[in-house]
Design a protein around this motif. Structure first.
Motif, mmCIF file in Angstrom:
data_model
loop_
_atom_site.group_PDB
_atom_site.id
_atom_site.type_symbol
_atom_site.label_atom_id
_atom_site.label_comp_id
_atom_site.label_asym_id
_atom_site.label_seq_id
_atom_site.Cartn_x
_atom_site.Cartn_y
_atom_site.Cartn_z
ATOM 1 N N LEU A 4 -82.230 6.401 -51.110
ATOM 2 C CA LEU A 4 -83.216 7.594 -51.448
ATOM 3 C C LEU A 4 -83.403 7.728 -50.480
ATOM 4 N N ALA A 5 -83.100 9.175 -49.545
ATOM 5 C CA ALA A 5 -84.905 9.644 -48.880
ATOM 6 C C ALA A 5 -85.606 10.335 -49.171
ATOM 7 N N ILE A 6 -86.464 10.983 -48.815
ATOM 8 C CA ILE A 6 -87.266 11.928 -49.396
ATOM 9 C C ILE A 6 -87.810 12.743 -48.036
ATOM 10 N N THR A 7 -87.310 13.209 -47.244
ATOM 11 C CA THR A 7 -87.453 13.955 -46.370
ATOM 12 C C THR A 7 -88.494 15.096 -46.288
ATOM 13 N N GLN A 8 -89.162 15.584 -45.862
ATOM 14 C CA GLN A 8 -90.526 16.862 -45.983
ATOM 15 C C GLN A 8 -90.898 17.451 -43.884
ATOM 16 N N ASN A 9 -90.902 18.002 -44.158
ATOM 17 C CA ASN A 9 -91.715 18.621 -43.423
ATOM 18 C C ASN A 9 -93.350 18.822 -43.841
ATOM 19 N N ILE A 10 -94.038 18.562 -43.776
ATOM 20 C CA ILE A 10 -95.797 18.474 -43.942
ATOM 21 C C ILE A 10 -96.719 18.579 -43.025
ATOM 22 N N THR A 11 -97.709 19.657 -43.562
ATOM 23 C CA THR A 11 -98.678 19.551 -42.760
ATOM 24 C C THR A 11 -99.976 18.386 -43.243
ATOM 25 N N VAL A 12 -100.511 18.249 -41.711
ATOM 26 C CA VAL A 12 -101.338 17.127 -41.509
ATOM 27 C C VAL A 12 -102.023 16.872 -42.982
ATOM 28 N N ASP A 13 -102.848 18.774 -43.809
ATOM 29 C CA ASP A 13 -103.361 17.758 -44.686
ATOM 30 C C ASP A 13 -102.767 18.033 -46.454
ATOM 31 N N GLY A 14 -101.697 17.109 -45.751
ATOM 32 C CA GLY A 14 -100.509 17.225 -47.192
ATOM 33 C C GLY A 14 -99.724 17.930 -47.986
ATOM 34 N N SER A 15 -99.624 19.139 -47.028
ATOM 35 C CA SER A 15 -98.943 20.350 -48.960
ATOM 36 C C SER A 15 -97.343 20.339 -47.823
ATOM 37 N N ILE A 16 -96.393 20.574 -48.485
ATOM 38 C CA ILE A 16 -95.113 20.726 -48.471
ATOM 39 C C ILE A 16 -94.793 22.203 -48.409
ATOM 40 N N GLU A 17 -95.858 23.339 -49.908
ATOM 41 C CA GLU A 17 -95.227 24.307 -50.035
ATOM 42 C C GLU A 17 -95.974 25.266 -48.814
ATOM 43 N N MET A 18 -94.542 25.592 -48.549
ATOM 44 C CA MET A 18 -94.703 26.342 -47.109
ATOM 45 C C MET A 18 -95.494 27.892 -46.938
ATOM 46 N N LEU A 143 -91.422 11.771 -42.722
ATOM 47 C CA LEU A 143 -92.661 12.795 -42.779
ATOM 48 C C LEU A 143 -92.266 13.465 -40.926
ATOM 49 N N PHE A 144 -91.874 14.673 -41.305
ATOM 50 C CA PHE A 144 -92.396 15.274 -39.967
ATOM 51 C C PHE A 144 -93.398 16.464 -40.887
ATOM 52 N N VAL A 145 -94.453 15.496 -39.609
ATOM 53 C CA VAL A 145 -96.238 16.382 -40.241
ATOM 54 C C VAL A 145 -96.891 17.132 -38.573
ATOM 55 N N TYR A 146 -96.915 18.075 -39.121
ATOM 56 C CA TYR A 146 -97.356 19.594 -38.281
ATOM 57 C C TYR A 146 -98.018 19.682 -37.883
ATOM 58 N N PRO A 147 -98.680 19.335 -36.790
ATOM 59 C CA PRO A 147 -99.781 19.692 -36.539
ATOM 60 C C PRO A 147 -101.062 21.070 -36.827
ATOM 61 N N ALA A 148 -100.998 21.589 -38.632
ATOM 62 C CA ALA A 148 -101.432 22.078 -39.174
ATOM 63 C C ALA A 148 -102.158 21.848 -40.095
ATOM 64 N N VAL A 149 -103.002 23.273 -40.429
ATOM 65 C CA VAL A 149 -103.785 22.630 -42.081
ATOM 66 C C VAL A 149 -104.175 23.510 -43.230
ATOM 67 N N GLN A 150 -103.355 23.314 -43.861
ATOM 68 C CA GLN A 150 -102.896 24.839 -44.705
ATOM 69 C C GLN A 150 -103.949 24.659 -45.974
ATOM 70 N N GLY A 151 -104.617 24.145 -46.594
ATOM 71 C CA GLY A 151 -105.534 24.092 -47.357
ATOM 72 C C GLY A 151 -105.152 24.780 -48.451
ATOM 73 N N ARG A 152 -104.391 24.374 -48.599
ATOM 74 C CA ARG A 152 -103.672 25.117 -50.076
ATOM 75 C C ARG A 152 -101.974 24.730 -50.460
ATOM 76 N N GLY A 153 -101.890 24.737 -51.450
ATOM 77 C CA GLY A 153 -100.822 24.731 -51.571
ATOM 78 C C GLY A 153 -99.735 23.099 -52.241
#
Length: 186
Positions: A4-18, A143-153
């Protein structure tokens, strides 16, 4: 036993909520994403089950089947893979190769894991992801870590989640600046 693999797009600050535009599914077929999509397709070949929460399923169902010019391969994969949707309100999935799981996601996903086949993947589906993490069912985090900081989510790991040690099994960077990190849960 299947993985069972969790595959997520995620920000550098750990948010998976877009909540902002750090991830855009429409650009997945761009040339700058070619190496990332090759990794995604490699993972798709190793999976034969996709488990989604109802909201993510409805978002996917409303978007991907309509992408007739998709060059990323995502539409083709999503149309052919066996999809399982965790829902207490849906009665008809309305998308080929889709099945509604019973009301207990832990029991249903544990049964999928115990069956024969390739990897079982969960993506998006934040509430479901949190439930499966809390139940100790997750074998891998991709985890596919995107070079962005969302600051919330909402985050991949909700407040109070403790996993004493994850083991890094793969890491690589892509031309787009996205970094892939794969961790085994044990």
């Amino acid at each position: 036993m299947r993985t069972l693999a969790i595959t997520q797009n995620i920000t550098v600050d750990g948010s998976i909520e877009m909540l902002t535009d750090w991830f855009d599914p429409a650009v997945q077929g761009d040339d700058s994403m070619g190496d990332l999509m090759a990794e995604s397709r490699r993972q798709d070949e190793q999976a034969d089950a996709l488990v989604l929460g109802r909201r993510t399923f409805e978002d996917f169902r409303g978007y991907w089947p309509r992408q007739t010019a998709d060059t990323s391969g995502i539409t083709a994969y999503l149309n052919r893979v066996q999809k399982y949707v965790v829902s207490t309100t849906l009665t008809e999935p309305g998308w080929e190769n889709s099945r509604i799981l019973g009301p207990d996601p832990v029991e249903a996903v544990a049964a999928l894991k115990a069956g024969e086949g390739k990897d079982v993947v969960v993506t998006g589906s934040i509430t479901l992801t949190h439930t499966l993490i809390a139940a100790g069912l997750v074998d891998e985090y991709r985890l596919f870590v995107y070079p962005a900081v969302q600051g919330r989510g909402r985050r991949l790991f909700p407040e109070g989640t403790v996993i004493p040690r994850l083991r890094l099994t793969d890491a690589r960077s892509f031309r787009s600046g996205v970094v892939y990190q794969r961790y085994a849960a044990s």
